[in-house]
Write a protein that holds these residues in place. Sequence first.
Motif, PDB file in Angstrom:
ATOM      1  N   GLU A 211       0.816  -0.996  -0.086  1.00  0.00           N
ATOM      2  CA  GLU A 211       0.052   0.063   0.066  1.00  0.00           C
ATOM      3  C   GLU A 211       0.811   1.282  -0.091  1.00  0.00           C
ATOM      4  O   GLU A 211       1.801   1.225   0.887  1.00  0.00           O
ATOM      5  CB  GLU A 211      -0.943  -0.073   1.046  1.00  0.00           C
ATOM      6  CG  GLU A 211      -1.891   1.378   1.181  1.00  0.00           C
ATOM      7  CD  GLU A 211      -2.707   1.296   2.678  1.00  0.00           C
ATOM      8  OE1 GLU A 211      -3.708   2.059   2.820  1.00  0.00           O
ATOM      9  OE2 GLU A 211      -2.624   0.307   3.425  1.00  0.00           O
ATOM     10  N   ALA A 212       0.829   2.166  -0.953  1.00  0.00           N
ATOM     11  CA  ALA A 212       1.410   3.234  -1.004  1.00  0.00           C
ATOM     12  C   ALA A 212       0.765   4.505  -1.697  1.00  0.00           C
ATOM     13  O   ALA A 212      -0.334   4.430  -2.349  1.00  0.00           O
ATOM     14  CB  ALA A 212       2.529   3.020  -2.081  1.00  0.00           C
ATOM     15  N   ARG A 213       1.271   5.612  -1.160  1.00  0.00           N
ATOM     16  CA  ARG A 213       0.560   6.977  -1.681  1.00  0.00           C
ATOM     17  C   ARG A 213       1.698   7.998  -1.913  1.00  0.00           C
ATOM     18  O   ARG A 213       2.995   8.012  -0.795  1.00  0.00           O
ATOM     19  CB  ARG A 213      -0.621   7.607  -0.741  1.00  0.00           C
ATOM     20  CG  ARG A 213      -0.156   8.034   0.559  1.00  0.00           C
ATOM     21  CD  ARG A 213      -1.347   8.440   1.318  1.00  0.00           C
ATOM     22  NE  ARG A 213      -0.982   9.309   2.354  1.00  0.00           N
ATOM     23  CZ  ARG A 213      -1.854   9.739   3.214  1.00  0.00           C
ATOM     24  NH1 ARG A 213      -3.018   9.792   2.878  1.00  0.00           N
ATOM     25  NH2 ARG A 213      -1.417  10.723   4.314  1.00  0.00           N
ATOM     26  N   TYR A 214       1.726   9.133  -2.608  1.00  0.00           N
ATOM     27  CA  TYR A 214       2.641  10.068  -2.929  1.00  0.00           C
ATOM     28  C   TYR A 214       2.197  11.222  -3.443  1.00  0.00           C
ATOM     29  O   TYR A 214       0.969  11.062  -3.980  1.00  0.00           O
ATOM     30  CB  TYR A 214       3.950   9.381  -3.474  1.00  0.00           C
ATOM     31  CG  TYR A 214       3.675   8.758  -4.729  1.00  0.00           C
ATOM     32  CD1 TYR A 214       3.505   9.474  -5.992  1.00  0.00           C
ATOM     33  CD2 TYR A 214       3.071   7.588  -4.706  1.00  0.00           C
ATOM     34  CE1 TYR A 214       3.550   8.888  -7.083  1.00  0.00           C
ATOM     35  CE2 TYR A 214       2.666   6.856  -5.965  1.00  0.00           C
ATOM     36  CZ  TYR A 214       2.991   7.615  -7.162  1.00  0.00           C
ATOM     37  OH  TYR A 214       2.717   6.763  -8.225  1.00  0.00           O
ATOM     38  N   ALA A 234      -0.301  16.417  -7.515  1.00  0.00           N
ATOM     39  CA  ALA A 234      -1.547  15.551  -7.248  1.00  0.00           C
ATOM     40  C   ALA A 234      -1.156  14.550  -6.327  1.00  0.00           C
ATOM     41  O   ALA A 234       0.039  14.308  -6.192  1.00  0.00           O
ATOM     42  CB  ALA A 234      -2.151  15.065  -8.705  1.00  0.00           C
ATOM     43  N   ALA A 235      -1.894  13.790  -5.987  1.00  0.00           N
ATOM     44  CA  ALA A 235      -1.869  12.664  -4.887  1.00  0.00           C
ATOM     45  C   ALA A 235      -2.154  11.527  -5.843  1.00  0.00           C
ATOM     46  O   ALA A 235      -3.106  11.567  -6.428  1.00  0.00           O
ATOM     47  CB  ALA A 235      -2.740  12.888  -3.842  1.00  0.00           C
ATOM     48  N   GLN A 236      -1.329  10.444  -5.661  1.00  0.00           N
ATOM     49  CA  GLN A 236      -1.596   9.216  -6.356  1.00  0.00           C
ATOM     50  C   GLN A 236      -1.243   7.917  -5.006  1.00  0.00           C
ATOM     51  O   GLN A 236      -0.559   8.061  -4.223  1.00  0.00           O
ATOM     52  CB  GLN A 236      -0.635   8.916  -7.357  1.00  0.00           C
ATOM     53  CG  GLN A 236      -0.751   9.947  -8.457  1.00  0.00           C
ATOM     54  CD  GLN A 236       0.164   9.786  -9.886  1.00  0.00           C
ATOM     55  OE1 GLN A 236       0.976   9.126  -9.824  1.00  0.00           O
ATOM     56  NE2 GLN A 236      -0.590  10.392 -10.877  1.00  0.00           N
ATOM     57  N   ALA A 237      -2.185   7.299  -5.391  1.00  0.00           N
ATOM     58  CA  ALA A 237      -2.283   6.044  -4.496  1.00  0.00           C
ATOM     59  C   ALA A 237      -1.842   4.540  -5.173  1.00  0.00           C
ATOM     60  O   ALA A 237      -2.593   4.392  -6.430  1.00  0.00           O
ATOM     61  CB  ALA A 237      -3.543   5.786  -3.695  1.00  0.00           C
ATOM     62  N   VAL A 238      -1.314   3.717  -4.825  1.00  0.00           N
ATOM     63  CA  VAL A 238      -1.189   2.344  -5.342  1.00  0.00           C
ATOM     64  C   VAL A 238      -1.298   1.261  -4.182  1.00  0.00           C
ATOM     65  O   VAL A 238      -1.053   1.365  -3.132  1.00  0.00           O
ATOM     66  CB  VAL A 238       0.210   2.040  -5.890  1.00  0.00           C
ATOM     67  CG1 VAL A 238       0.408   0.554  -6.151  1.00  0.00           C
ATOM     68  CG2 VAL A 238       0.691   2.970  -7.046  1.00  0.00           C
ATOM     69  N   GLU A 239      -2.135   0.232  -4.703  1.00  0.00           N
ATOM     70  CA  GLU A 239      -2.289  -0.951  -3.751  1.00  0.00           C
ATOM     71  C   GLU A 239      -2.081  -2.195  -4.666  1.00  0.00           C
ATOM     72  O   GLU A 239      -2.703  -2.364  -5.883  1.00  0.00           O
ATOM     73  CB  GLU A 239      -3.690  -0.997  -3.158  1.00  0.00           C
ATOM     74  CG  GLU A 239      -3.813  -2.081  -2.237  1.00  0.00           C
ATOM     75  CD  GLU A 239      -5.260  -1.907  -1.405  1.00  0.00           C
ATOM     76  OE1 GLU A 239      -6.021  -2.742  -1.687  1.00  0.00           O
ATOM     77  OE2 GLU A 239      -5.418  -1.133  -0.776  1.00  0.00           O
ATOM     78  N   GLU A 240      -1.325  -3.137  -4.219  1.00  0.00           N
ATOM     79  CA  GLU A 240      -1.087  -4.427  -5.097  1.00  0.00           C
ATOM     80  C   GLU A 240      -0.909  -5.444  -4.127  1.00  0.00           C
ATOM     81  O   GLU A 240       0.066  -5.459  -3.116  1.00  0.00           O
ATOM     82  CB  GLU A 240       0.131  -4.034  -5.827  1.00  0.00           C
ATOM     83  CG  GLU A 240       0.420  -5.283  -6.854  1.00  0.00           C
ATOM     84  CD  GLU A 240       1.490  -4.822  -7.887  1.00  0.00           C
ATOM     85  OE1 GLU A 240       1.532  -5.862  -8.829  1.00  0.00           O
ATOM     86  OE2 GLU A 240       2.207  -4.155  -7.882  1.00  0.00           O
TER      87      GLU A 240
END
Length: 601
Positions: A211-214, A234-240
């Motif tokens: 889980e990540a965001r940046y 902008a904010a971006q998020a990843v979940e894998e």
Amino acid sequence: FDQVYVRGYPVHIYGDYRDGLRQMTGVYATFRTEPYGLEQLEIVKGPTAALYGQSTPGGLLNSVTKRPHLGAKNNVYGRFTNTDSYEGGFDYNLGLTENGTWASRIVGMARFGETSNKIQDDRQMFAPTIRWQPNADTDLTIYTLFQHDETDASATLLNLNGEILDYRTSDADYDYQKQDQFQAGYDLTHDLSSVPVTLAQKARFGYFDLEARYLTGGVTGGGWKNSNTEYHRAAQAVEETLWSAQVDNQVITTFETTDAKHEVMTGLDLMYSKSDYRFGSSGVLSDYIFYLNDPNRSISGTTPAYTTFDDVTYNQSGIYVQDQIELGNWHLNGGVRFDYAERKRISRLTNTGSTDYNTATTFNVSALYAFDNGISPYVSWGTSFLPSTSQDSEGKMLNPTEGEQYEAGIKFEPVGFDGFFTVSAYRLTEDNVARYAGYSGSIGSYYDSIGKVESRGLEIEGSANVTENLSLVGNLAYNNAKIVKGSYRGNTPLVTPEKAASSWANYNFNQGPLDGWGFGVGVRYTDSSYANYTNTSKNKPYTVLDAAIRYDFAALSNKLDGLTLAINGTNLADNDAAICNNGYCYQIEGQTIAATLKYEW
């Protein structure tokens, strides 16, 4: 993530192996490896596809997990650094039966703190292993790994018209990346007593959840605004989440024909992975603006909703055979392998996607002659094949990459002297080369095919225990890499320095007033490299100095045998060199001084 390059090629994605099996990767995430849990690291240079299957032409890195050994030493340690990082760990061998049939090893560590660049660097790892040796013919090791990592998702620095600022593109108060991973596998060998045949099987199941965001300015409407005083983000998020399973089956046969000794290995390996990938972006928001006149403003905000839901599955199977031959002083090797690979990516939202199939046959041949004086000249040739898991800006898969290497060199192990030296020259080519081109909210990372790259290199390396007290190790690498086909023909690939060198000298005192003390000093040099495909921007060369001081308390008293204190310093001059890669800039690790107290028994 962990990043390793061999001969100018990244091997941390497709050449990252652990215990002989590849560590699979997802769309965004990869497995992480903790060095304290390893017995050794093995580097193979050049194409290895004939034995290991799909891989980069640069080579591979194989990490070997610590295993139970009868009579092996145990240890505990504690460490703290000048970057406010605290770490401790233990490594314990335990014989479960008196005859050594069953044995176990438990390794664990925990770290909390930051790197020299203010990047969060927390890790907790626990790895129990058990080994069963019922007789001289059978050996079974079962290993497991539990690991949690918490760091930052983006370490890039702001780039203002070519000037690298000492501020992050993202924000440390908003940014995070958390990953939990689990691996369980076994390594089984059995010698058939009636015939000279060994059966071997390696298998592993792997799982990770990330889980990540940046924050990033690399979006529509992002970047420098208002006379370059504001950086809009902008904010971006990843979940894998990724599941993987692998098995490698081998039959090893030894026999003799006339004066030649053969060791023939035939094998079948299978790999499968499935990734559930999610991505979301907020778009540019005023709350996330970086103001150059107020650079230390803390940022807070919510995690953007996910708008991309993709399932990515990967299947691979390979059949291979290799023959190692000893004919007097000659050592010959030849291998061939056939691979089949399938990759499927389906969007859960639209139930659409694509499937790619690839097949290839790869080879390797080598010959070495071992003279009695320790000099061993050798030549080798090998090919590689790697189905692309990279997509272009339109979401289409790139063509598979194909590699080929010719190498010649001399290995020298002097008679009567504790040292080993190698000189090697190579010509390495890779066709259909994919290089990172950007990130899209709809498809994730996308790549460009830059054509064909040719590398001509020379490597000199050696290590020696010159005296009982003094040891030296050093290496020099020269790599002339050029794009020889494609739109950037004649240019040098990104972040590929022409020269690199390192050396280390260590001296231990075992008598006199400095008895028990040890000192080490080293230097590392990295040449300049290009920061973009057009070769109009360069990363500067840099040199870093390392040193170490060690004290063995056994010099004071036998009762303190096994207790040591070490102080290690890396980049002592705190060189803040920046490395840019197609618009993304990073800072090398700064000055780090670590004090480690260790007890071994």
